[in-house]
Scaffold this active site. Structure first.
Site, PDB file in Angstrom:
ATOM      1  N   ASP A 205      13.942  -1.102   7.471  1.00 30.01           N
ATOM      2  CA  ASP A 205      12.489  -1.204   7.311  1.00 30.01           C
ATOM      3  C   ASP A 205      11.904  -2.388   8.095  1.00 30.01           C
ATOM      4  O   ASP A 205      11.130  -3.193   7.547  1.00 30.01           O
ATOM      5  CB  ASP A 205      12.114  -1.368   5.838  1.00 30.01           C
ATOM      6  CG  ASP A 205      12.800  -0.367   4.927  1.00 30.01           C
ATOM      7  OD1 ASP A 205      13.016   0.777   5.367  1.00 30.01           O
ATOM      8  OD2 ASP A 205      13.122  -0.724   3.778  1.00 30.01           O
TER       9      ASP A 205
ATOM     10  N   GLU B 158       6.590   8.464   4.135  1.00 27.98           N
ATOM     11  CA  GLU B 158       6.433   7.043   3.833  1.00 27.98           C
ATOM     12  C   GLU B 158       6.231   6.250   5.120  1.00 27.98           C
ATOM     13  O   GLU B 158       6.110   6.800   6.210  1.00 27.98           O
ATOM     14  CB  GLU B 158       7.671   6.527   3.098  1.00 27.98           C
ATOM     15  CG  GLU B 158       8.966   6.688   3.879  1.00 27.98           C
ATOM     16  CD  GLU B 158      10.199   6.438   3.036  1.00 27.98           C
ATOM     17  OE1 GLU B 158      10.072   6.317   1.798  1.00 27.98           O
ATOM     18  OE2 GLU B 158      11.302   6.380   3.617  1.00 27.98           O
TER      19      GLU B 158
END
Length: 287
Positions: A18, A177
Site C-alpha cells: 500500500d 479499494e
C-alpha cells in the site's frame, strides 16, 4: 532519478504494501503498510526517503498504534500524507477506521491529533480504509477513501475535519479499494484497485474528470499481473511527479517475488507515461 536511467526504480527492500509515494522539498518519501502479518494485523508505520528513487533511508517507526493511538491497536494499513505551513498530516488506517496524526517533520514522530477516528468504521457504507489526499491549485485538500464504496470530501482548512454533508460517493464500476487522484494539464486522474489484494488479479484502473469530484470517464486498466515474469497482485498504488519535470512514477505493491501472497507483498516503482492525448499508457511491471 538521473536522466537516461532505466525507467524502473527500486523501492525499499522488505515486505511493504500500500505504498504512498510523495515529494517534500525535492526529496521522495514513501509511506507503506508494514506487511507480513496474518490478517494484516501490524501496528507500526515506517517512513522511507530517497533523493533518486534507488537508495532509500528507513527512518524507523513514525507511528505505533499500541502506545501512540488510544482508540485502536491493530491493522495499521494504507497511510497517506500531505503538508501545509510546515505541518505534516498523516492519515492512516487503524482497526478499519481512518485517523490523522501530525508532525513537524516528514520523518515524524507523529502524534494522533484527534484522539478518535476522522472517519469511523460504520459511518458510511463500505470499509473506512485507504485514505488518499489531493490538494488542488486553489489550495483545497480533498480526502478520498473507501473499500467497496469510494468517497471524496473537501477537508476543512484545519485538515483534520470535514463537513459530512459534503461527502460524495464516486464509486466506479469494478471498484474495490485504494482510490488515488493526480492532476496533469488540467485533467484529474482518478485511479483505484480492482479485485481482492489476495488475488493474483489485483489491478489498477482509472478514469478522468474535469474536477476532483467528477464526473468521471472510465478508461480501463493501467496495471496488472505479468505471468511470464511471475509478477502477481499488482495494485494499491500511488503516483508522484518528479519535481520540475513531466516525468511521473507509480508505486504499487505486488506479491513478493518469489513465493509471496496477499499478506507477503513488496513495493515496486515504475515509470508512468501519458499518450499525446493525455491518456495513461499501460504500465509494464519490471523485476
Amino acid at each position: 532519478m538521473a536522466e537516461g536511467t532505466d525507467p524502473a526504480a527500486v523501492a525499499p527492500a522488505g515486505l511493504n504494501a500500500d505504498p504512498n509515494l510523495t515529494v517534500f522539498d525535492g526529496v521522495y518519501w514513501l509511506y507503506p503498510t508494514t506487511d507480513g502479518f496474518a490478517g494484516w494485523c501490524g501496528t507500526q508505520f515506517h517512513a522511507f526517503s530517497s533523493t533518486d528513487l534507488v537508495n532509500w533511508t528507513d527512518h524507523g517507526v513514525i507511528l505505533d498504534l499500541g502506545p501512540d493511538v488510544s482508540w485502536a491497536d491493530s491493522r495499521a494499513w494504507a497511510p497517506t500524507i500531505t503538508a501545509h505551513d510546515g505541518t505534516y498530516y498523516f492519515y492512516f488506517c487503524a482497526d478499519a477506521s481512518i485517523g490523522v496524526a501530525v508532525a513537524d517533520n516528514p520523518a515524524g514522530p507523529f502524534r494522533d491529533v484527534l484522539g478518535k477516528p476522522l472517519v469511523a468504521a460504520g459511518s458510511f457504507a463500505g470499509q473506512a480504509i485507504d485514505p488518499a489526499t489531493f490538494t488542488d491549485d486553489d489550495g483545497t485538500t480533498y480526502l478520498y477513501w473507501g473499500q467497496g464504496h469510494a468517497y471524496v470530501v473537501p477537508l476543512n482548512a484545519d485538515l483534520v475535519s470535514f463537513d459530512r454533508a459534503k461527502v460524495k460517493e464516486i464509486t466506479p464500476a469494478g471498484y474495490n479499494e485504494a482510490p488515488f487522484v493526480v492532476k496533469r494539464n488540467g485533467t484529474y486522474y482518478f485511479m483505484w484497485s480492482q479485485n481482492d489484494t489476495r488475488s493474483a488479479d489485483y489491478q489498477v484502473a482509472y478514469a478522468t474528470a474535469p474536477t476532483p469530484t467528477g464526473p468521471f470517464t472510465p478508461h480501463g486498466l493501467i496495471l496488472s499481473k505479468d505471468l511470464e515474469r511471475g509478477i502477481l497482485g499488482t495494485g494499491h498504488h500511488s503516483v508522484v511527479q518528479a519535481p520540475g519535470t513531466d516525468e511521473w512514477y507509480i508505486a504499487y505493491h505486488r506479491f513478493a517475488v518469489p513465493g509471496g501472497d496477499g499478506t507477503h507483498r513488496e513495493t515496486a516503482i515504475d515509470r508512468l507515461r501519458f499518450t499525446a492525448g493525455g491518456l495513461i499508457e499501460p504500465v509494464h511491471p519490471k523485476l
